[in-house]
Structures are given as C-alpha cells and as structure tokens.
Motif scaffolding. Sequence first.
Motif, short mmCIF file in Angstrom:
data_model
loop_
_atom_site.label_atom_id
_atom_site.label_comp_id
_atom_site.label_asym_id
_atom_site.label_seq_id
_atom_site.Cartn_x
_atom_site.Cartn_y
_atom_site.Cartn_z
N ILE A 192 6.87 3.44 22.75
CA ILE A 192 7.04 4.89 22.82
C ILE A 192 5.66 5.54 22.82
O ILE A 192 4.64 4.85 22.76
CB ILE A 192 7.87 5.43 21.63
N GLU A 193 5.64 6.86 22.91
CA GLU A 193 4.37 7.60 22.85
C GLU A 193 4.32 8.41 21.58
O GLU A 193 5.29 9.07 21.20
CB GLU A 193 4.24 8.52 24.07
N MET A 194 3.16 8.34 20.91
CA MET A 194 2.91 9.12 19.69
C MET A 194 1.53 9.75 19.79
O MET A 194 0.61 9.19 20.40
CB MET A 194 2.96 8.21 18.46
N GLN A 195 1.38 10.91 19.18
CA GLN A 195 0.04 11.51 19.15
C GLN A 195 -0.86 10.68 18.23
O GLN A 195 -0.47 10.31 17.12
CB GLN A 195 0.12 12.95 18.64
N ALA A 196 -2.07 10.39 18.71
CA ALA A 196 -2.99 9.55 17.94
C ALA A 196 -3.29 10.14 16.57
O ALA A 196 -3.44 9.41 15.58
CB ALA A 196 -4.29 9.36 18.72
N GLY A 197 -3.35 11.46 16.48
CA GLY A 197 -3.65 12.11 15.21
C GLY A 197 -2.56 11.99 14.17
O GLY A 197 -2.81 12.18 12.98
N ASP A 198 -1.33 11.64 14.59
CA ASP A 198 -0.22 11.50 13.65
C ASP A 198 -0.16 10.10 13.04
O ASP A 198 0.58 9.88 12.06
CB ASP A 198 1.12 11.80 14.34
N LEU A 199 -0.88 9.18 13.61
CA LEU A 199 -0.83 7.79 13.14
C LEU A 199 -1.85 7.54 12.04
O LEU A 199 -2.74 8.36 11.79
CB LEU A 199 -1.07 6.84 14.32
N TYR A 231 0.81 -1.22 0.00
CA TYR A 231 0.00 0.00 0.00
C TYR A 231 0.84 1.27 0.00
O TYR A 231 0.30 2.37 0.12
CB TYR A 231 -0.93 0.00 1.22
N GLY A 232 2.14 1.12 -0.11
CA GLY A 232 2.99 2.31 -0.16
C GLY A 232 3.16 2.97 1.19
O GLY A 232 2.93 2.36 2.24
N ARG A 233 3.54 4.26 1.16
CA ARG A 233 3.81 5.00 2.39
C ARG A 233 2.84 6.16 2.52
O ARG A 233 2.49 6.80 1.53
CB ARG A 233 5.24 5.52 2.39
N PRO A 234 2.38 6.47 3.74
CA PRO A 234 1.47 7.60 3.94
C PRO A 234 2.17 8.95 3.80
O PRO A 234 3.40 9.03 3.77
CB PRO A 234 0.96 7.40 5.37
N ALA A 235 1.38 10.01 3.75
CA ALA A 235 1.91 11.36 3.49
C ALA A 235 2.89 11.81 4.58
O ALA A 235 3.92 12.43 4.29
CB ALA A 235 0.75 12.35 3.38
N ARG A 236 2.60 11.48 5.84
CA ARG A 236 3.45 11.92 6.95
C ARG A 236 4.51 10.88 7.30
O ARG A 236 5.07 10.91 8.40
CB ARG A 236 2.59 12.19 8.19
N ALA A 237 4.81 9.97 6.39
CA ALA A 237 5.72 8.87 6.70
C ALA A 237 7.08 9.37 7.17
O ALA A 237 7.62 8.90 8.19
CB ALA A 237 5.89 7.97 5.48
N ASP A 238 7.67 10.32 6.46
CA ASP A 238 9.01 10.80 6.83
C ASP A 238 8.99 11.50 8.18
O ASP A 238 9.90 11.32 9.00
CB ASP A 238 9.54 11.74 5.75
N GLU A 239 7.95 12.33 8.44
CA GLU A 239 7.86 13.02 9.73
C GLU A 239 7.70 12.02 10.87
O GLU A 239 8.34 12.15 11.92
CB GLU A 239 6.68 13.99 9.72
N ASN A 240 6.82 11.03 10.66
CA ASN A 240 6.62 10.02 11.69
C ASN A 240 7.89 9.23 11.94
O ASN A 240 8.25 8.91 13.09
CB ASN A 240 5.49 9.06 11.29
N ARG A 241 8.59 8.90 10.87
CA ARG A 241 9.82 8.13 11.00
C ARG A 241 10.85 8.91 11.83
O ARG A 241 11.53 8.33 12.70
CB ARG A 241 10.38 7.81 9.61
N ALA A 242 10.96 10.19 11.58
CA ALA A 242 11.90 11.01 12.34
C ALA A 242 11.51 11.06 13.81
O ALA A 242 12.37 10.96 14.71
CB ALA A 242 11.94 12.42 11.75
N THR A 243 10.22 11.22 14.09
CA THR A 243 9.74 11.26 15.48
C THR A 243 10.00 9.93 16.18
O THR A 243 10.45 9.90 17.33
CB THR A 243 8.23 11.57 15.51
N VAL A 244 9.72 8.84 15.49
CA VAL A 244 9.94 7.51 16.06
C VAL A 244 11.42 7.30 16.38
O VAL A 244 11.78 6.84 17.48
CB VAL A 244 9.43 6.41 15.10
N GLU A 245 12.29 7.63 15.44
CA GLU A 245 13.72 7.44 15.66
C GLU A 245 14.20 8.28 16.85
O GLU A 245 15.01 7.82 17.66
CB GLU A 245 14.50 7.84 14.40
N ARG A 246 13.69 9.50 16.94
CA ARG A 246 14.11 10.39 18.03
C ARG A 246 13.68 9.82 19.39
O ARG A 246 14.47 9.82 20.34
CB ARG A 246 13.50 11.78 17.83
#
Length: 472
Positions: free
Chosen positions: A49-56, A5-20
């Motif tokens: 980890i913790e992520m904002q629900a709206g970013d997922l 299904y490919g990657r979502p629009a915020r994939a790069d931002e989420n990836r950076a947040t997850v790595e951090r």
Amino acid sequence: MTKDYGRPARADENRATVERRLKELADAGGARETLTIEWRGKPGHFDVIEMQAGDLYYNPATHRIRAQRSHDARRDALLETDPWSVESQEYLDFLLKALPADPSKPDPEYAKLAESLKDYGQNDSGLITRDGVLVNGNTRRAALLQQFGPTRVMRVAVLPESCDWSDIAAVELSLQMRKDHRRDYSYINRLLAIDEMAALGTAVQVIATAFRSTPEMIKRDQWVLSLIQTLIKRSKASGRALPLIALEDQAEKLRELHRKYSNEKSNNPEKAEVMMELRLAAIALDFSKTDVRLIESDFQDRYLSNALPEGLRPAASAAAAVKIPGLTRSVKGPSASLASARAMTDALLQARAVSSSDPSLSSPEGVQAQRTLTTYKEAFEDSLSFAGKDARVRKRKQAAPVRLTDACKDIDQCVTDLVMSRGSRSLDEDAFDDAVAKLRQSLGKLAVEVKRTIPEPGDETSWLVGLLNEGL
C-alpha cells in the motif's frame, strides 16, 4: 528474549489508515503488488500500500545501526526507554545517514541512495507493521524525508495483525540475508545479529546457512564479538568507555588475530596470550595489518620496552596464584610479561576512551589521554621498524633452504613422470638429456656458492661440495 518496544504515539491512526487501504485494495480486485518474504518459516505474500513517509516510524530494534547507537550514550539510553519520542526518532534518522565506522561523518553510500531515489524514485517497497513501524526500508524513508519531505508517499508491504517484536527481528534478518539485499550490515552489526540468533538458541549450522558462511567462521565471529565486549569493559575509565563502533573498521585485523591466537594457543597458551595483548594494543593505536603481523610474543621484551619512556613502562610483576573456587588447590597466575602486556593494553584502551569522548581536547583529561596515545604510537613505530628489519633478515636467511626444498619437490614429481612415461613410451629423451645437462650445470653453480658461503659444511653440504671436486 526479544525486547518489546511497545507502540508508537500514532499507532492507532496508522492502524486505521492501513486497514482502510488494505480494504480498498481488496474491494478493487484485479492485479495487486505484493512482497514475498519468509514469514514464520514459510513464504508469505503481503499486499503493498502507500503511506506518507512522515507518518511512519523508524524501527528502534533495527540491526542496521545497532552498534552505531553507542555513538551517543545519552541518546542511546533514551532509545531504550522512550524509542518513539521525537529526539529518539531524530537520533535514528541521524545514524541511518552516518558513516558506520564514524557516525560523526556522512555515509557516501547513503548519499548515493538518496540521489538514486531523487532521480529514479522508489524501486523496492518497504515493509511495515500495522502500527506503522518500518521493518525494512528505514534508510529509504530517511532519504525520502530528506529529498521530498514528510508528505511524500512511500510504498510499503504490510505484515499480519499478529506480528510481534520477535517476528520483526526474524523478518529483518531474513531480508538482510537475501542475496538481493542492497546494503550489507556493518561489521559489528553483523556480529551482533549472529549473537542475537545464537542467544535465541539457533544452531550454529543454521546461523552459518543464514549468513552464507561456515560454522567455523561463525564461531570465529562469536569469539571476536566476545573479545570486543571484553575490551570495552577494560576501557572504562572516569565514567567513559569505548563505544562498540570503535573497532568497526578493524575486521581483517581481528580475524587474523583469531587465526594466529588459535594456532599458537595449542603450542604455548602463555605466549599466545602475550601476543594477543600486544597486537590488541597495536590495533587500538590503529596500526596497519602488515604492521600488526610483525608483533610476536617477544615484541615487548625485544623491542618495545626500550622504546617506551620510563613513566609508561608498566611495572607489573607475576600475578599471585589463583585459587579455584570450591577447591583447596590453586593455579599459577599470569607471568610478568603477560601482566605487563595487559596493563599496557588497558592503559591504551582507557586513554582512547577518554580521548574519543573529548575530540576537541577541551579537558585536561582529554589532553593527557591524547598525549599518552601519541607517546605509545611513537614507541610502537620505532619498535615495529626494528621488528620489520629483523623479519626481513629472517626471511633472507630462510630463502635459500625454501627454494632448494621446492626444487626437490619438482624432482620428486619428475620421478613420477618418468615412471608414467615408461608405460606409454612418451618420453622425449633428447629434451630430457638437455634438462639433465641444465640440472648438472645448476648443481655446479650451487656447489660453488655453498663452498664460498659455508666455512664448515655439514655432512650433506660436504657431499655437494665433493661433487664439485669430482668434476660436477
């Protein structure tokens, strides 16, 4: 092959947040919350980890609502082509909150989950990819968004960098099969999950183990799914077809149909096919399983044909012989009864497809389809009433022989008990004498009623009546 299904629009931002956040955990040291799951055949331990629900993002490949996606054909198609769009994600959000058997209604189980999250918070962590796609916890995210909004923090474990869509499918299935899962898949989604594992070449025994079932039951489920998919194809009319969820709440009837069909097919394949078509028609009309059980292969000829109006009686003759491709031989086509039953079932399925796509009856086609279903329903009700009366009569006719056969089994067991008692001298002779007296009395009563009931007794019943004459 698992769809990518490919990657979502915020994939790069989420990836950076997850790595951090993973790095922050590693740098902090000390005890960390982890989630243990089966990862590529072995236990894997992944940091939470913790992520904002709206970013997922909701997982467009989730098995939990696979069948329910057919509720809206347009949005289902959009999910296939653009799963990360706002509309597609909103459709997934809607389905996660909806009743599996009827997505137009809210799901009480979802309401309980949402209330629990509101009162007690999130107990179990979800699971995401590095791009922020939820592998587990889709329904919890829907509830958190509804109760607290997009900024609400959600605890999620993170899968490895190398995770692909095949891993996502495998992990979701393994989590669903764990005994501590909170919500079961709906019936059709379970069938689809089994089918997906079989398509990947998984052995039936392995699938059975994963679903805590047996190979025989897995084969039955595959048969049922194949039947449902065939019915959907047969229901196509005027550009409409039944959705997968149309038979979501018919699980027990379909399982019983498989058992009945399998038993009868070995004796008479033609009658088994006729019986199956007639029972499918009754299932399409949503009759209860006790009503469906009354339908045998002769139901149409004995009861239904007379109850149907002239215009709804399928005028089908025996089909022509069918040629075998590559050979000069032909085989006999379906009989007139089978062809007629199939034509009726097709008409019912198509009427239901049109009616379900126009619940408000705003089109002439919808009105006509509903009228057809109502007429068939009334005819089936009348026919089932007669079939039920005949079944009760047959049961009464069989009651006396069955009871006598059961009594014979008890007497045979008594013979065995007498043999065993000789060795230990444990027989209570007085009690046994009393029991024999009771047997003599009961045989006398039986002989009296046999003499009154059977005008011309056979050899064995004549023997019993003769005992009466001899002073039994």
